[in-house]
Structure formats: C-alpha cells, structure tokens
Write a protein that holds these residues in place. Structure first.
Motif, PDB file in Angstrom:
ATOM      1  N   SER A   1      -0.932 -41.730  60.159  1.00 24.09           N
ATOM      2  CA  SER A   1      -1.189 -41.575  61.354  1.00 24.09           C
ATOM      3  C   SER A   1       0.133 -42.291  61.778  1.00 24.09           C
ATOM      4  CB  SER A   1      -1.994 -41.533  62.271  1.00 24.09           C
ATOM      5  OG  SER A   1      -3.552 -40.687  61.735  1.00 24.09           O
ATOM      6  N   ILE A   2       0.026 -43.664  61.445  1.00 22.38           N
ATOM      7  CA  ILE A   2       1.850 -44.008  61.697  1.00 22.38           C
ATOM      8  C   ILE A   2       2.502 -43.885  61.120  1.00 22.38           C
ATOM      9  CG2 ILE A   2       2.675 -46.103  61.217  1.00 22.38           C
ATOM     10  CD1 ILE A   2      -0.547 -47.569  61.739  1.00 22.38           C
ATOM     11  N   ILE A   3       2.732 -43.691  59.919  1.00 25.70           N
ATOM     12  CA  ILE A   3       3.758 -42.851  59.167  1.00 25.70           C
ATOM     13  C   ILE A   3       4.454 -41.568  59.464  1.00 25.70           C
ATOM     14  CG2 ILE A   3       4.755 -42.577  57.264  1.00 25.70           C
ATOM     15  CD1 ILE A   3       4.440 -44.940  57.369  1.00 25.70           C
ATOM     16  N   TRP A   4       3.421 -40.676  59.675  1.00 22.38           N
ATOM     17  CA  TRP A   4       3.642 -38.917  60.112  1.00 22.38           C
ATOM     18  C   TRP A   4       3.133 -38.940  61.260  1.00 22.38           C
ATOM     19  CZ3 TRP A   4       6.946 -38.498  56.651  1.00 22.38           C
ATOM     20  CH2 TRP A   4       7.494 -38.937  54.840  1.00 22.38           C
ATOM     21  N   HIS A   5       3.724 -39.771  62.243  1.00 23.91           N
ATOM     22  CA  HIS A   5       3.396 -40.032  63.661  1.00 23.91           C
ATOM     23  C   HIS A   5       3.950 -38.587  64.571  1.00 23.91           C
ATOM     24  CE1 HIS A   5       2.253 -42.766  67.387  1.00 23.91           C
ATOM     25  NE2 HIS A   5       3.147 -42.360  68.415  1.00 23.91           N
ATOM     26  N   PHE A   6       4.621 -37.012  64.055  1.00 20.46           N
ATOM     27  CA  PHE A   6       4.555 -36.242  64.898  1.00 20.46           C
ATOM     28  C   PHE A   6       2.462 -35.569  64.828  1.00 20.46           C
ATOM     29  CE2 PHE A   6       4.149 -31.227  64.090  1.00 20.46           C
ATOM     30  CZ  PHE A   6       5.287 -31.349  64.882  1.00 20.46           C
ATOM     31  N   LEU A   7       2.387 -35.575  63.766  1.00 23.48           N
ATOM     32  CA  LEU A   7       0.796 -35.345  63.762  1.00 23.48           C
ATOM     33  C   LEU A   7      -0.220 -36.199  64.689  1.00 23.48           C
ATOM     34  CD1 LEU A   7       0.822 -35.363  59.640  1.00 23.48           C
ATOM     35  CD2 LEU A   7       1.394 -33.266  61.200  1.00 23.48           C
ATOM     36  N   THR A   8      -0.478 -37.281  64.856  1.00 22.87           N
ATOM     37  CA  THR A   8      -0.970 -37.604  66.235  1.00 22.87           C
ATOM     38  C   THR A   8      -0.648 -36.257  67.543  1.00 22.87           C
ATOM     39  OG1 THR A   8       0.747 -39.135  66.393  1.00 22.87           O
ATOM     40  CG2 THR A   8      -0.690 -39.882  64.501  1.00 22.87           C
ATOM     41  N   HIS A   9      -0.222 -35.938  67.654  1.00 23.49           N
ATOM     42  CA  HIS A   9       0.324 -35.151  69.108  1.00 23.49           C
ATOM     43  C   HIS A   9      -0.275 -33.963  69.037  1.00 23.49           C
ATOM     44  CE1 HIS A   9       3.904 -38.264  70.953  1.00 23.49           C
ATOM     45  NE2 HIS A   9       3.169 -38.350  69.916  1.00 23.49           N
ATOM     46  N   GLU A  10      -1.771 -33.930  69.673  1.00 26.15           N
ATOM     47  CA  GLU A  10      -1.700 -32.242  69.373  1.00 26.15           C
ATOM     48  C   GLU A  10      -0.956 -31.274  70.076  1.00 26.15           C
ATOM     49  OE1 GLU A  10      -5.518 -32.362  72.151  1.00 26.15           O
ATOM     50  OE2 GLU A  10      -5.184 -34.651  72.085  1.00 26.15           O
ATOM     51  N   ASN A  11      -0.717 -31.413  71.332  1.00 26.50           N
ATOM     52  CA  ASN A  11       0.180 -30.511  71.742  1.00 26.50           C
ATOM     53  C   ASN A  11       1.398 -29.570  70.680  1.00 26.50           C
ATOM     54  OD1 ASN A  11      -1.034 -30.800  74.123  1.00 26.50           O
ATOM     55  ND2 ASN A  11       0.233 -32.327  74.953  1.00 26.50           N
ATOM     56  N   LYS A  12       1.807 -30.778  69.365  1.00 23.61           N
ATOM     57  CA  LYS A  12       2.411 -30.559  69.105  1.00 23.61           C
ATOM     58  C   LYS A  12       1.688 -29.725  67.898  1.00 23.61           C
ATOM     59  CE  LYS A  12       6.692 -33.215  70.337  1.00 23.61           C
ATOM     60  NZ  LYS A  12       7.750 -31.668  70.981  1.00 23.61           N
ATOM     61  N   ASN A  13       0.426 -29.526  67.323  1.00 29.81           N
ATOM     62  CA  ASN A  13      -0.113 -28.679  66.752  1.00 29.81           C
ATOM     63  C   ASN A  13      -0.891 -27.411  67.169  1.00 29.81           C
ATOM     64  OD1 ASN A  13       0.621 -31.399  64.855  1.00 29.81           O
ATOM     65  ND2 ASN A  13      -1.465 -31.996  65.227  1.00 29.81           N
ATOM     66  N   ALA A  14       0.494 -26.762  66.734  1.00 23.51           N
ATOM     67  CA  ALA A  14      -0.372 -25.066  67.597  1.00 23.51           C
ATOM     68  C   ALA A  14      -0.550 -24.610  66.645  1.00 23.51           C
ATOM     69  CB  ALA A  14       0.892 -24.744  68.602  1.00 23.51           C
ATOM     70  N   VAL A  15      -1.689 -24.711  65.891  1.00 20.11           N
ATOM     71  CA  VAL A  15      -2.418 -23.316  65.175  1.00 20.11           C
ATOM     72  C   VAL A  15      -1.830 -22.012  65.268  1.00 20.11           C
ATOM     73  CG1 VAL A  15      -4.588 -22.819  63.609  1.00 20.11           C
ATOM     74  CG2 VAL A  15      -4.433 -24.793  64.378  1.00 20.11           C
ATOM     75  N   GLY A  16      -1.849 -21.107  64.498  1.00 17.01           N
ATOM     76  CA  GLY A  16      -2.023 -19.905  64.647  1.00 17.01           C
ATOM     77  C   GLY A  16      -0.359 -19.386  65.681  1.00 17.01           C
ATOM     78  N   ARG A  17       0.346 -20.708  65.355  1.00 15.16           N
ATOM     79  CA  ARG A  17       1.901 -20.303  66.192  1.00 15.16           C
ATOM     80  C   ARG A  17       2.409 -21.371  64.940  1.00 15.16           C
ATOM     81  NH1 ARG A  17       4.074 -22.937  71.745  1.00 15.16           N
ATOM     82  NH2 ARG A  17       3.487 -24.586  70.872  1.00 15.16           N
ATOM     83  N   SER A  18       2.134 -22.867  64.043  1.00 10.12           N
ATOM     84  CA  SER A  18       3.344 -23.683  63.536  1.00 10.12           C
ATOM     85  C   SER A  18       2.050 -23.543  62.602  1.00 10.12           C
ATOM     86  CB  SER A  18       3.251 -24.926  64.063  1.00 10.12           C
ATOM     87  OG  SER A  18       4.259 -24.889  65.425  1.00 10.12           O
ATOM     88  N   PRO A  19       2.720 -24.118  60.695  1.00 10.33           N
ATOM     89  CA  PRO A  19       1.788 -24.651  59.984  1.00 10.33           C
ATOM     90  C   PRO A  19       1.086 -25.893  59.908  1.00 10.33           C
ATOM     91  CG  PRO A  19       4.022 -24.246  59.608  1.00 10.33           C
ATOM     92  CD  PRO A  19       4.385 -24.378  60.731  1.00 10.33           C
ATOM     93  N   VAL A  20       0.366 -25.691  60.923  1.00  6.82           N
ATOM     94  CA  VAL A  20       0.027 -27.102  60.996  1.00  6.82           C
ATOM     95  C   VAL A  20      -0.986 -27.778  59.921  1.00  6.82           C
ATOM     96  CG1 VAL A  20      -1.469 -28.616  62.473  1.00  6.82           C
ATOM     97  CG2 VAL A  20      -0.486 -26.655  63.446  1.00  6.82           C
ATOM     98  N   GLN A  21      -1.226 -26.523  58.866  1.00  9.20           N
ATOM     99  CA  GLN A  21      -2.086 -27.597  57.820  1.00  9.20           C
ATOM    100  C   GLN A  21      -1.645 -27.698  56.648  1.00  9.20           C
ATOM    101  OE1 GLN A  21      -2.189 -24.619  59.490  1.00  9.20           O
ATOM    102  NE2 GLN A  21      -1.721 -22.885  57.577  1.00  9.20           N
TER     103      GLN A  21
END
Length: 375
Positions: free
Chosen positions: A313-333
C-alpha cells in the motif's frame, strides 16, 4: 424610458452589457482547450533512453524502480522487439495513435505510485493528456494477461516447497513443513452507483463488507518463505476468508501433492481460517498457558503477511484511495494483481522483508528467471 448617463435606455444598457459578457464567456469556452495543459510546451517527451541520465532516487520516487532496473524490467516484459520498436496501438476518437510500449509502462508505474490525475503526469511523461488514459488501459491488459496473472499463481513455487519449510523452521516456526502465511486482504473501492462511480451497474451489497463497513474487493494471499506472494481473487467484498480458501482450491492442490508423494505441506493463518490437515491457525477463546505461548510465537511470524500488505500500500499508493478504485469503470482487480506482481519483481532486485527478518540467504531468483517461470 429612463436613460442611463443620458446615453442609452436602462433596458438597452443591460442588454448590451449582458451580450458583451456572453460574448466573452463564449470566447473563453471556445479557446479553453488551447489553454488546458494538453501537452508539453517546450519539453521533450520522455523516452526510456532518457532514464539512463536520470538520478536513481528520482526514478525510485516516481516509478519505484531504479533506472537500470527499469530497462531490465521492460526487456523481461517483452516490451521491445529485436527488429523494430514494439508499439502499443491506442484507439482514440476514430484515429490511430501509437505510443511506445515502454512509455506506456512508465505511465502505469507513475500512475500507481501516486494518487494523481492524468493531467499531473504531463510534466513527468510529456505526452498529451488524451493519450495517457488509453495508454494506461492498454498496458494494464497486456501486463495482467501475459505476466501478472500467471506469475501470482499458488502452484508456481511448488518445486521450492521443501526448502520453504527449512526457511520457516530457521525463522522459529514450530512446524517442519510450513511453507507460507495465508491471509485475506480487503481492497476498498468506490461504492457502485455512488457519486464517484454512478456508471457501475451492479448491486452494491455484493461489494459491501460488514466488518470493514465499506465497499471493496477481497483477495486471498499467501506469503511464501522466500518473500514472494501469490494471489487468489478478486471476489465480492462480502465473502469471508474461509470461503475464499475453499473456492481457491489451494487445499485440494496440497492434498494432491501429498497423495502423489511430494510431501505434506501446510499454511498458517489467523483464527478466520479452519484448522485442517493442510492449514493451521491461532488458538482462540479460553486457552492454557502453552496455547498462549504458541499464539505469542506465531503472532511474531504471522505479522509478516500483514506487513507485506502494508508495504504494498505504501509503494503503490494509488490503490489506497478508494475514490479512484471504481469497480466497473476501471480494471481495479488488474491494478491490484499487477501491483502484487511488481512487488515480487522488486523483491528479486532489492530483497524483501522476509530476507531481513529470517536472517538467512533466501536464494531468490533473478528478475528474468522469475518472469520466465510463466512458461
């Protein structure tokens, strides 16, 4: 009609003033695209050969790899062709745009390293903003399908299970055949149908986790004794860790290995997992002194898998921001799986926490050897 300053009637004055303001507004709207930072003004576009002239700390901060290791990573990911440059094709507005595959990978690394907008990447990458999002999408699908998914499978390290038991034994584990630590991880995501993800067409109760009181996806991970991580998932955020273990088929794989005469191996997890022949867990409830000492010993060992999640989570900090992880709009998985794969790649280059905690040589494979395991 009342006159204003003796020149124009009041109604005609305000009509003229409103027309002038509207004309200025229309002029701003028409020229707005030229005012936006759509591309570099007087800056050369970033190309990979520029990395050789960059400071290692700069590359580590923005791309999470040092400059020479970035070149090795791109070659290992087959981003270059021996005869000509390998270009990733991007469809955009009925036109064909082309970007080098290695630059697309730089866009992905910079995007995952910080929770930034695409417009914030323009000074770093030097590409137009309308190319960054398609480049991110194309390189994500390429790396996930060809490398990240095959190289985070559980059975990838079956030939090393015997040596993993020796490493965990030297670490202080009371089991001679313990190969790894298992735990579930919850990736928070934007609520489907919410303000930030209104395009998603899925029932939000599928992703809601009552324990975390948030929406997200669940992954099941095993931290092996050499510091490498394998994944199963994603699944709905409402699922329990024990359900993930049953659907992953990892226990059946270990049982089949034992039936074939390849040894008996076990995993260790927290109290959420059932205690079976191939998985051991902590004691819970009222316990004797020996059981409490066992929990104290294994807690110091099992914390490694929690630290692994925290480091990612520290190295890839983008994944810790839940507003950026839009399931169905972005390939979050795919983002999460690739992040785990890149953490394994970093482990082959810079070592990992298991190496420092165990205090013995883990005999990690090289970056190229690890990536070639997919064949």
């Amino acid at each position: 009609t009342e006159e204003v300053d003796g020149d124009l009637p009041r109604e005609l004055f305000f009509m003229t003033a409103g027309t002038a303001a509207l004309a200025q507004l229309m002029e701003f709207v028409v020229n707005a695209p030229q005012r936006l930072p759509r591309g570099p003004a007087n800056k050369t576009r970033l190309r990979v050969h520029h990395l050789l002239n960059m400071d290692d700390e700069y590359c580590m901060s923005n791309f999470r790899f040092r400059a020479p290791h970035l070149i090795r990573l791109f070659h290992a990911l087959d981003l270059y062709d021996h005869d000509e440059d390998d270009w990733i094709r991007i469809d955009l507005q009925d036109e064909r745009h082309y970007l080098p595959a290695d630059v697309c990978m730089l866009i992905f690394l910079a995007r995952l390293s910080h929770p930034c907008r695409y417009v914030d990447l323009i000074p770093l990458i030097g590409e137009e903003i309308n190319r960054l999002c398609p480049a991110m999408r194309e390189i994500t699908h390429y790396v996930y399908n060809n490398f990240a998914y095959p190289l985070t499978r559980f059975e990838l390290w079956q030939d090393s299970f015997d040596s993993f038991g020796d490493i965990m034994r030297s670490y202080g584990a009371p089991y001679p055949n313990l190969i790894g630590l298992i735990d579930g991880n919850f990736l928070r995501c934007c609520r489907p149908g919410g303000e930030g993800n209104w395009e998603a067409r899925m029932p939000q109760e599928l992703l809601y986790n009552g324990k975390e009181k948030a929406h997200g996806l669940k992954f099941l991970a095993v931290l092996f004794a050499n510091g490498m991580v394998c994944l199963y998932g994603p699944v709905e955020g409402k699922m329990h860790d024990a359900t993930l273990l049953r659907t992953s088929m990892w226990m059946q794989f270990l049982e089949q290995m034992q039936a074939n005469g390849n040894g008996h191996h076990i995993l260790f997890g927290d109290c959420a997992f059932p205690c079976t022949r191939n998985i051991q867990c902590m004691f819970k409830g009222a316990m004797e002194t020996s059981s409490a000492r066992f929990n104290e010993l294994m807690a110091k060992i099992r914390i490694s898998v929690e630290n692994c999640f925290a480091e990612q989570s520290i190295i890839w900090h983008f994944l810790t921001h839940e507003n950026k992880n839009a399931v169905g709009r972005s390939p979050v998985q795919e983002y999460y799986t690739i992040a785990t794969f890149l953490m394994n790649c970093r482990g082959t280059l810079y070592g990992n926490q298991m190496m420092s905690q165990v205090g013995v040589a883990l005999n990690l494979p090289s970056l190229e050897s690890y990536i070639n395991k997919r064949h």
